[in-house]
Design a protein around this motif. Structure first.
Motif, PDB file in Angstrom:
ATOM      1  N   ILE A   1     -13.829   0.336  -3.614  1.00 33.47           N
ATOM      2  CA  ILE A   1     -13.440   1.088  -5.219  1.00 33.47           C
ATOM      3  C   ILE A   1     -14.375  -0.692  -5.777  1.00 33.47           C
ATOM      4  O   ILE A   1     -14.962  -0.039  -6.811  1.00 33.47           O
ATOM      5  N   GLU A   2     -14.175  -1.476  -5.892  1.00 32.26           N
ATOM      6  CA  GLU A   2     -14.376  -2.273  -6.926  1.00 32.26           C
ATOM      7  C   GLU A   2     -15.696  -3.067  -6.371  1.00 32.26           C
ATOM      8  O   GLU A   2     -16.907  -2.956  -7.127  1.00 32.26           O
TER       9      GLU A   2
ATOM     10  N   HIS B   1      -8.071   7.525   1.746  1.00 32.64           N
ATOM     11  CA  HIS B   1      -8.094   6.882   0.670  1.00 32.64           C
ATOM     12  C   HIS B   1      -9.041   5.767   0.505  1.00 32.64           C
ATOM     13  O   HIS B   1      -8.053   5.152   1.256  1.00 32.64           O
TER      14      HIS B   1
ATOM     15  N   THR C   1       2.571   1.478  -3.551  1.00 33.87           N
ATOM     16  CA  THR C   1       1.459   2.038  -4.117  1.00 33.87           C
ATOM     17  C   THR C   1       1.250   3.199  -4.414  1.00 33.87           C
ATOM     18  O   THR C   1       1.047   3.800  -5.009  1.00 33.87           O
TER      19      THR C   1
ATOM     20  N   GLU D   1      -2.402  -2.448   5.606  1.00 33.20           N
ATOM     21  CA  GLU D   1      -3.239  -2.439   4.057  1.00 33.20           C
ATOM     22  C   GLU D   1      -4.457  -1.099   5.143  1.00 33.20           C
ATOM     23  O   GLU D   1      -4.557   0.301   4.311  1.00 33.20           O
TER      24      GLU D   1
ATOM     25  N   LEU E   1      -9.520   2.368   0.070  1.00 34.71           N
ATOM     26  CA  LEU E   1      -9.186   0.883  -0.323  1.00 34.71           C
ATOM     27  C   LEU E   1     -10.065   0.265  -2.118  1.00 34.71           C
ATOM     28  O   LEU E   1     -10.605   0.132  -2.332  1.00 34.71           O
ATOM     29  N   ARG E   2      -9.274  -0.783  -2.060  1.00 35.07           N
ATOM     30  CA  ARG E   2      -9.547  -0.751  -3.942  1.00 35.07           C
ATOM     31  C   ARG E   2     -10.827  -2.380  -3.609  1.00 35.07           C
ATOM     32  O   ARG E   2     -11.091  -1.921  -4.397  1.00 35.07           O
ATOM     33  N   ARG E   3     -11.076  -2.556  -2.238  1.00 29.01           N
ATOM     34  CA  ARG E   3     -12.090  -3.326  -1.837  1.00 29.01           C
ATOM     35  C   ARG E   3     -13.170  -2.815  -2.503  1.00 29.01           C
ATOM     36  O   ARG E   3     -14.350  -2.925  -3.321  1.00 29.01           O
TER      37      ARG E   3
ATOM     38  N   TYR F   1      -4.202   3.084   4.271  1.00 30.77           N
ATOM     39  CA  TYR F   1      -5.540   3.799   3.040  1.00 30.77           C
ATOM     40  C   TYR F   1      -6.230   5.069   4.667  1.00 30.77           C
ATOM     41  O   TYR F   1      -6.686   5.738   3.886  1.00 30.77           O
TER      42      TYR F   1
ATOM     43  N   ALA G   1       0.738  -0.935   0.106  1.00 28.68           N
ATOM     44  CA  ALA G   1      -0.302   0.135   0.356  1.00 28.68           C
ATOM     45  C   ALA G   1       1.543   1.540  -0.437  1.00 28.68           C
ATOM     46  O   ALA G   1       0.599   2.300  -0.429  1.00 28.68           O
TER      47      ALA G   1
END
Length: 160
Positions: A140-141, A134, A100, A125, A136-138, A129, A97
């Protein structure tokens, strides 16, 4: 200006000015005059993040070196060194993280790690975030899935 260092070798002095883009226009004009006055025995290294914030009169007296973002293979070993030296507890997903979010900027990675470490016991992670605000990627998914596959009313009701 956060950092000034003087190094002397073979009759020349080297002055390193970090974050020079934070200097006011008046300060930059004064620096320009200092550079002109001491050009025979001093070299100035002016470091900035935003070249557009450096006045043209100062830019014209400089040679520009642009550095691209660091790769993961360059960032991780140095971050790992800091983790070891500072006793930071970090998970693998926390390291990922950091790398990234930093987008190749080591200073940004170190600042995020420091902030996360101050707020949480572990740099992972989720904490990284959360610290920078920001998503988390999950998350956003999930949102993208709702937008693409659900009608608005269902997606709105499912939102936590």
């Amino acid at each position: 200006m956060n950092y000034v260092r003087f190094i002397s070798r073979s009759g020349f002095k080297i002055v390193i000015l970090d974050e020079a883009d934070a200097m006011t226009r008046d300060a930059q004009n004064a620096l320009r005059r200092v550079i002109e006055k001491f050009t025979e025995n001093t070299r100035f290294c002016i470091i900035c993040n935003y070249l557009s914030k450096i006045i043209p009169a100062l830019q014209s007296r400089c040679t520009r070196f642009r550095f691209g973002p660091l790769g993961t293979d360059q960032m991780v070993p140095r971050l790992q060194h800091v983790v070891t030296e500072e006793g930071v507890t970090i998970s693998d997903d926390g390291m990922k993280a950091l790398v990234t979010l930093a987008e190749g900027d080591m200073r940004k990675a170190l600042n995020i790690m420091q902030s996360t470490h101050r707020l949480y016991e572990e740099v992972n992670e989720n904490n990284v975030y959360t610290c920078v605000g920001h998503p988390l990627r999950r998350d956003i998914e999930i949102i993208v899935n709702w937008v693409l596959n659900e009608n608005f009313n269902n997606a709105y009701r499912e939102y936590p």
